[in-house]
Scaffold this active site. Structure first.
Site, PDB file in Angstrom:
ATOM      1  N   ASP A 147       0.839  -1.201   0.000  1.00  0.00           N
ATOM      2  CA  ASP A 147       0.000   0.000   0.000  1.00  0.00           C
ATOM      3  C   ASP A 147       0.877   1.254   0.000  1.00  0.00           C
ATOM      4  OD1 ASP A 147      -2.963  -1.124   0.879  1.00  0.00           O
ATOM      5  OD2 ASP A 147      -1.340  -2.250   1.795  1.00  0.00           O
ATOM      6  N   HIS A 194     -11.904  -8.577   0.688  1.00  0.00           N
ATOM      7  CA  HIS A 194     -11.209  -7.691  -0.239  1.00  0.00           C
ATOM      8  C   HIS A 194     -11.905  -6.340  -0.359  1.00  0.00           C
ATOM      9  CE1 HIS A 194      -8.521 -10.944  -1.237  1.00  0.00           C
ATOM     10  NE2 HIS A 194      -9.555 -11.716  -1.494  1.00  0.00           N
TER      11      HIS A 194
END
Length: 237
Positions: A147, A194
């Site tokens: 990320d 998710h």
């Protein structure tokens, strides 16, 4: 050291008027310093959903953020935004992304979203500025190094507000799996939805498990030794 500096600055701001406010000024200054140090210990939990992992071509399509204290208690829930991306990019996603983002409803939500990447960065930056001091609190999450690459590229101002270190739950997971396999078997299983906010919540619960069931053993052992040593010491007459 950085947290102390923040508290010290707050203390000087109040304690410098000691002659005017007396003991109350000192008390307020101490409280301000403690508050500053406490805020510096906070963690900025982030999870992204992307169109893939290729930093050169893939993009962020969902982002969520939570703030916890150092004991992993959730203090504030930030924005949970779905970011508009062109249909061409969504159509070029891998089969895995198409399947999972389609099943979760994220692909449809991205097509309907009007939120730009710039708007999203502004929202998240405003949130963390309210909740954390600049440059002191780390990014936290599961495999959060991935990320971070996207955030460094696409949300540099947001990342500039955070500390350069990260707290990656996946590192703790891999160490516990190797060092404490019997305890690791009881670690909470992921639902793998998710979706960004669900993934953050699961990451926090997972780290809470490691802290309470693995790190805690060493902490309790240390406390026990301190107590035993203290009890064995006889006062000097």
């Amino acid at each position: 050291m950085l947290g102390v500096s923040l508290g010290a600055r707050l203390l000087r701001g109040v304690g410098g008027r000691r002659g005017q406010f007396g003991a109350r000024g000192v008390s307020e200054g101490s409280a301000a310093m403690a508050a500053g140090e406490s805020m510096a210990q906070r963690m900025v939990w982030v999870d992204l959903e992307m169109t893939g992992l290729d930093i050169e071509k893939d993009q962020i399509i969902e982002m969520a953020c939570l703030i916890t204290d150092s004991d992993l208690n959730i203090l504030a829930e930030g924005p949970n935004l779905i970011i508009k991306q062109p249909d061409e990019l969504l159509d070029s996603m891998s089969d895995w992304c198409k399947e999972h983002h389609g099943k979760s409803g994220l692909t449809k939500a991205v097509k309907e979203s009007t939120v730009t990447l710039q708007q999203a960065e502004y929202e998240f930056l405003s949130f963390v500025r309210q909740q954390t001091p600049p440059g002191l609190c780390p990014l936290a999450g599961n495999s959060v190094h991935a990320d971070k690459k996207f955030l460094d590229k696409h949300m540099p101002q947001f990342m500039k507000h955070l500390h350069y270190r990260i707290i990656d739950v996946s590192t703790v997971k891999e160490l516990c799996r190797r060092w404490y396999p019997e305890d690791y078997e009881f670690a909470p299983k992921k639902a793998a939805s998710h979706r960004a906010l669900d993934d953050i919540s699961e990451s926090i619960k997972e780290l809470q498990f490691y802290r309470n069931n693995i790190f805690k053993k060493k902490t309790d052992e240390k406390k026990r030794k301190i107590i035993e040593n203290g009890e064995n010491e006889k006062p000097v007459s």
